[in-house]
Design an enzyme around this catalytic site. Sequence first.
Site, PDB file in Angstrom:
ATOM      1  N   ASP A 141      45.636  39.775  43.939  1.00 16.18           N
ATOM      2  CA  ASP A 141      44.371  40.406  43.448  1.00 16.18           C
ATOM      3  C   ASP A 141      44.206  41.598  44.276  1.00 16.18           C
ATOM      4  O   ASP A 141      44.657  41.839  45.334  1.00 16.18           O
ATOM      5  CB  ASP A 141      42.987  39.545  43.844  1.00 16.18           C
ATOM      6  CG  ASP A 141      41.878  39.975  42.840  1.00 16.18           C
ATOM      7  OD1 ASP A 141      42.056  39.766  41.491  1.00 16.18           O
ATOM      8  OD2 ASP A 141      41.226  40.671  43.126  1.00 16.18           O
TER       9      ASP A 141
ATOM     10  N   TYR B 192      33.815  47.791  44.535  1.00 21.30           N
ATOM     11  CA  TYR B 192      33.661  46.517  44.918  1.00 21.30           C
ATOM     12  C   TYR B 192      33.071  46.283  46.346  1.00 21.30           C
ATOM     13  O   TYR B 192      32.021  45.492  46.639  1.00 21.30           O
ATOM     14  CB  TYR B 192      34.858  45.605  44.879  1.00 21.30           C
ATOM     15  CG  TYR B 192      35.141  45.154  43.345  1.00 21.30           C
ATOM     16  CD1 TYR B 192      34.553  44.418  42.687  1.00 21.30           C
ATOM     17  CD2 TYR B 192      36.041  45.952  42.696  1.00 21.30           C
ATOM     18  CE1 TYR B 192      34.776  44.143  41.450  1.00 21.30           C
ATOM     19  CE2 TYR B 192      36.697  45.577  41.338  1.00 21.30           C
ATOM     20  CZ  TYR B 192      35.773  44.753  40.713  1.00 21.30           C
ATOM     21  OH  TYR B 192      36.087  44.398  39.475  1.00 21.30           O
TER      22      TYR B 192
END
Length: 345
Positions: free
Chosen positions: A74, A151
């Site tokens: 990821d 993020y």
Amino acid sequence: MLQNDLLLRVLRGEKTERTPVWMMRQAGRYLPEYMVLREKYGFFERCQTPELAAAITLQPVDIIGVDAAILFSDILVVPQALGLEVQLIESKGPILPNPIKTINDLQRIRIPEVDETLNYVFDAIKLIKQELNGRVPLIGFAGAPWTLLCYMVQGKGSKTFDEAKAFCYTQPELAHQLLQMITDTTIAYLKGQVKAGVDVVQIFDSWGGLLSKEDFETLSLPYIDQIVQALKEETLVIIFAKGAWYSLKEMVATGAHGLGIDWCIAPQIARQFAGSNIVLQGNFDPAKLLSPVPVIEQEVKKMLKDFGGHHHIANLGHGILPNVSVDHAKAFVNTVKEYSLVSTE
Ligand code: 1CP
């Protein structure tokens, strides 16, 4: 030696017998075989255990027949390596409970030794290469610094990433410091992936298109450019900046080998912006895979025609959706394989 090196030959600018095809997020929740492992192991456990990461990476190669594997991992392993806590809540997506908002927060993070913090990724790559045994190339990847900042500052997924933008607009110096730290880490990380054996790297700027052209060229592109400069002599590089069609020409100038585009720009227009030499990747609307199979076949043929048969890697315009059936994913891949063979003869 690779048995199927179509993807690599296209990225090097060569003409090939047919168009290569893979799907962003091809290793994931639409596959029942993935769901079995998802039931048993946590998300980061799947990423951090080379045997699990390898098994998941190979699933779409075995089941769907794509022309490339993409490492199962990821983009958020990089913020983790920088020292931020990242949780993956199954129904909510990623959560970073202590996001970066101030100079004090920035002082909490450190540029890591990637050989220590991300060694498990390199081990997974070595194992995947063994198990692939030359069948298809392996794509490594990282998030673009801007998308990772989104993020790291917002602390979770968002439609607008308004808090991340506010951070950049109110504390630009801090923002650029953070972007530089992410960039330095990403360069070392991608070089480690290449050393471990990946054949291509893709930079995912999933939220690039949330920025205006001017902001994209201030907050995102200069950092992507540093990454491309550091990597392009040693591997093939694809930039996928979703929604940032307005800067395709500027992305070509980085010297990247391929550019991903989404379905909001027509292939012919993207070609005008990007010029005739660069490889374009995309751009099937992932939701169109929910259409009946004959419609998928017809629409894939149209896409292939619109790209003109050369300097093209067939892909979706963003990740495959979890509610797409395996048969529809196969219809996408098989239509590219069969039709592009006929149409480029
Ligand atoms: O099982 C699960 O529910 C976890 C879902 C999942 C998966 C399968 C996440 C959490 N990450 C992944 C794997 C992943 N992520 C890959 C694997 C290789 C592949 O098959 O492509 C890749 C390349 C990524 C990259 C990634 N993660 C991006 C960039 C690509 C994109 O889709 O835009 C982004 C933005 C993320 C963050 C992230 N991780 C996971 C989710 C659900 C998200 C998106 C959250 C959001 O919408 O903000």
